[in-house]
Design a protein around this motif. Structure first.
Motif, PDB file in Angstrom:
ATOM      1  N   CYS A  11       0.810  -1.231   0.000  1.00 34.28           N
ATOM      2  CA  CYS A  11       0.000   0.000   0.000  1.00 34.28           C
ATOM      3  C   CYS A  11       0.835   1.270   0.000  1.00 34.28           C
ATOM      4  O   CYS A  11       0.542   2.222  -0.707  1.00 34.28           O
ATOM      5  N   THR A  12       1.869   1.289   0.838  1.00 35.97           N
ATOM      6  CA  THR A  12       2.596   2.537   1.024  1.00 35.97           C
ATOM      7  C   THR A  12       3.412   2.893  -0.209  1.00 35.97           C
ATOM      8  O   THR A  12       3.639   4.067  -0.494  1.00 35.97           O
ATOM      9  N   SER A  15       1.422   5.149  -2.316  1.00 36.18           N
ATOM     10  CA  SER A  15       1.025   6.485  -1.866  1.00 36.18           C
ATOM     11  C   SER A  15       2.244   7.233  -1.332  1.00 36.18           C
ATOM     12  O   SER A  15       2.986   7.819  -2.086  1.00 36.18           O
ATOM     13  N   TYR A  16       2.449   7.133  -0.021  1.00 31.32           N
ATOM     14  CA  TYR A  16       3.541   7.902   0.593  1.00 31.32           C
ATOM     15  C   TYR A  16       4.887   7.630  -0.094  1.00 31.32           C
ATOM     16  O   TYR A  16       5.669   8.550  -0.310  1.00 31.32           O
ATOM     17  N   CYS A  43      -3.355  -5.686   0.864  1.00 35.09           N
ATOM     18  CA  CYS A  43      -2.445  -5.274   1.942  1.00 35.09           C
ATOM     19  C   CYS A  43      -2.003  -6.513   2.720  1.00 35.09           C
ATOM     20  O   CYS A  43      -2.799  -7.399   3.016  1.00 35.09           O
ATOM     21  N   CYS A  44      -0.714  -6.585   3.031  1.00 36.25           N
ATOM     22  CA  CYS A  44      -0.173  -7.766   3.720  1.00 36.25           C
ATOM     23  C   CYS A  44      -0.477  -7.726   5.216  1.00 36.25           C
ATOM     24  O   CYS A  44      -0.243  -8.705   5.924  1.00 36.25           O
ATOM     25  N   GLY A  45      -0.970  -6.575   5.688  1.00 33.84           N
ATOM     26  CA  GLY A  45      -1.229  -6.438   7.120  1.00 33.84           C
ATOM     27  C   GLY A  45      -0.122  -5.669   7.823  1.00 33.84           C
ATOM     28  O   GLY A  45      -0.225  -5.396   9.022  1.00 33.84           O
ATOM     29  N   THR A  46       0.930  -5.370   7.116  1.00 34.04           N
ATOM     30  CA  THR A  46       2.081  -4.560   7.562  1.00 34.04           C
ATOM     31  C   THR A  46       2.983  -5.156   8.646  1.00 34.04           C
ATOM     32  O   THR A  46       4.175  -4.964   8.622  1.00 34.04           O
ATOM     33  N   CYS A  80       9.256  -3.012  -0.107  1.00 35.40           N
ATOM     34  CA  CYS A  80       9.057  -2.497   1.247  1.00 35.40           C
ATOM     35  C   CYS A  80       9.536  -3.562   2.233  1.00 35.40           C
ATOM     36  O   CYS A  80       9.102  -4.710   2.183  1.00 35.40           O
ATOM     37  N   MET A  82       8.901  -3.940   5.374  1.00 37.77           N
ATOM     38  CA  MET A  82       7.861  -4.465   6.255  1.00 37.77           C
ATOM     39  C   MET A  82       6.986  -5.485   5.544  1.00 37.77           C
ATOM     40  O   MET A  82       6.635  -6.519   6.095  1.00 37.77           O
ATOM     41  N   TYR A 199       5.880   1.643  14.326  1.00 32.29           N
ATOM     42  CA  TYR A 199       4.511   2.154  14.454  1.00 32.29           C
ATOM     43  C   TYR A 199       4.297   2.992  15.706  1.00 32.29           C
ATOM     44  O   TYR A 199       3.232   3.581  15.881  1.00 32.29           O
ATOM     45  N   PRO A 232       9.534   2.300   3.857  1.00 33.43           N
ATOM     46  CA  PRO A 232       8.839   3.591   3.894  1.00 33.43           C
ATOM     47  C   PRO A 232       8.600   4.113   5.312  1.00 33.43           C
ATOM     48  O   PRO A 232       8.578   5.315   5.522  1.00 33.43           O
ATOM     49  N   LEU A 233       8.417   3.186   6.258  1.00 27.92           N
ATOM     50  CA  LEU A 233       8.161   3.660   7.621  1.00 27.92           C
ATOM     51  C   LEU A 233       9.459   4.160   8.262  1.00 27.92           C
ATOM     52  O   LEU A 233       9.467   5.178   8.961  1.00 27.92           O
ATOM     53  N   PHE A 236       9.905   7.551   6.738  1.00 24.52           N
ATOM     54  CA  PHE A 236       9.035   8.557   7.362  1.00 24.52           C
ATOM     55  C   PHE A 236       9.572   8.955   8.738  1.00 24.52           C
ATOM     56  O   PHE A 236       9.728  10.133   9.039  1.00 24.52           O
ATOM     57  N   ARG A 240      10.739  12.692   8.687  1.00 23.97           N
ATOM     58  CA  ARG A 240       9.772  13.651   9.233  1.00 23.97           C
ATOM     59  C   ARG A 240       9.970  13.937  10.710  1.00 23.97           C
ATOM     60  O   ARG A 240       9.670  15.008  11.186  1.00 23.97           O
TER      61      ARG A 240
END
Ligand code: SF4
Ligand code: SF4
Lengths: 306, 135
Positions: A11-12, A15-16, A43-46, A80, A82, A199, A232-233, A236, A240
């Motif tokens: 998913c990410t 988008s992001y 989505c794999c569920g992350t 990704c 994750m 997370y 991506p996480l 971020f 950020r």
């Protein structure tokens, strides 16, 4: 000839982290591999569900294995970290626990039975094992000379040991090897395998800011120009959350956080404007210019001269 | 040689069994070396260190559910890969989270999120925190 391989973006990456996705496609094409996005991936569920009785969270990743077979492949690559971790662990659980595998198949009775015959790869796996860094090196037209790059692995590429993309989980070297292939200078730091806070960034962002301060701060002290990630996480959090760090610790110097595929594309001569740097909180462009890795087109320079 | 039975009450035994059901019985092998806590990046902010959590579980001490340890554990798996007894400590943290979440209490509530965060944070963080921290 172009080789095709099933690709799970996640998913990410849609988008992001869309530039992680687009640069991955560009560099792999350059290396003779077409990433074929799976039809109907979900989505794999992350995160991998750890509780022994929680089979529910294994359904999403296993469905993607079924999609892979449906699309005519028996291996699937993801970028990704994750997603990679969640897909690979669920797949391993399925292969090693017949009782759970049967229950999962029974629950997904509308799907064809899965037999555990898909291999999950991270894009770095594919680069190391099949493409080889030598081939990457041969495609480099804009070597990242003089750029001090701190590799950052985080957790999900390395732990648990069973799914690690590097044999040495305490001191991995795959990303440094990639950096060498791109002509850059790796700056290894003990924090390269330390968690970014993941997370926790939702509920306890101060804890993540604290980790960003430690991780980025330590790499900066070793004179890293830029930090290279594959998640991506992590991107971020480390990017950020520097906003919060700057507020806590005014002496902190910001460091840009980029995906390994962005640096690969830059080294392979892709126009930097296509790499998505405008989406970053800490802009990588100034340091890349300073190191002479981004040159404005001559035309523009000529115009200014006029 | 006589053994001392540390966990006597039924309530304590039940609690320990509940954790074992979710995380396996390796937890009883912990010998308090502290390796897990030594490598834990969040140890400094935890009320109870991971090894202390392990000890309380062995004793069946349910008060461990009030510690912040398993909520601020980010499932980084450093502890699990380094434990000399092969215990998957991250899985034990998950078991504690699940016990609380399954009793209909959340650590994270959606209305506590600020609008800026909702706009800025990528969904990978939301999906994972919702999975780990909400019922
Ligand atoms: S590392 Fe393992 S044996 Fe050592 S204290 Fe932690 S859980 Fe116990
Ligand atoms: S998995 Fe959790 S308890 Fe273990 S080292 Fe990481 S943050 Fe600490």
């Amino acid at each position: 000839m172009t080789e095709k391989i099933a690709y799970y973006p996640g998913c990410t990456a849609k988008s992001y982290a869309k530039y992680m996705d687009s640069t991955a496609r560009i560099v792999m094409k350059e290396l003779g591999i077409e990433l074929v996005e799976l039809d109907r991936w979900n989505c794999c569920g992350t995160v991998y569900g750890l509780a022994d009785d929680n089979l529910y969270s294994q359904l999403a990743p296993i469905r993607n294995m079924i999609r892979t077979l449906e699309n005519g492949f028996d291996e699937v690559v993801t970028i990704c970290s994750m997603c990679y971790n969640t897909l690979a662990r669920a797949n391993d659980l399925f292969k090693s626990d017949k009782e759970k595998a049967d229950r999962l198949n029974a629950f997904m009775y509308k799907e064809p039975d899965y037999e555990g015959n898909v291999t999950v790869l991270h894009l770095l796996d594919l680069l190391v094992k099949r493409v080889k860094f030598q081939a990457v090196k041969e495609k480099v037209t804009n070597p990242l000379k003089g750029l001090k790059i701190a590799p950052y692995y985080g957790c999900t590429l390395l732990r648990p040991r069973e799914i690690s993309i590097d044999e040495n989980i305490e001191h991995p070297s795959i990303l440094s090897e990639l950096i060498f292939a791109l002509g850059g200078e790796p700056v290894e730091d003990p924090y390269m395998t330390e968690c970014c806070g993941s997370y926790l960034t939702v509920k306890d962002k101060h804890l993540v800011a604290d980790r960003t301060n430690k991780i980025v701060g330590s790499m900066q002290k070793r004179s890293a120009d830029i930090i290279m990630v594959s998640c991506p996480l992590c991107q971020f959090n480390l990017d950020r959350r520097q906003k919060e760090v700057k507020a806590l610790n005014p002496a902190f110097h910001k460091v840009p956080i980029v995906y390994f595929t962005q640096l690969m594309a830059l080294a392979m001569g892709v126009d930097y404007k296509k790499l998505g740097f405008q989406d970053h909180y800490v802009d990588p462009v100034p340091i890349l210019k300073k190191r002479g890795l981004i040159r404005e087109k001559k035309k523009v320079a000529a115009k200014i001269a006029k | 040689m006589a053994f001392v039975k540390l966990t006597k009450s039924k309530k304590n035994i039940q609690f320990r069994e509940k954790v074992i059901e979710l995380a396996g019985n390796a937890v009883i092998k912990c010998y308090q070396c502290g390796e897990c806590s030594g490598g834990c990046p969040e140890a400094g902010a935890m009320d109870l260190l991971p090894n202390q959590v392990m000890h309380k579980i062995q004793l069946g001490d349910e008060s461990v559910l009030h510690a912040n340890t398993f909520w601020i554990c980010s499932t980084c798996l450093v502890c699990s890969t380094r434990c000399p007894k092969g215990i998957d400590i991250a899985k034990v943290m998950e078991a504690l989270r699940e016990i609380v979440l399954r009793s209909k209490q959340s650590y994270l509530t959606l209305d506590s999120l600020e609008e800026d965060d909702l706009k800025e944070i990528p969904q990978i963080a939301f999906v994972s925190s919702f999975k780990k921290q909400t019922q």
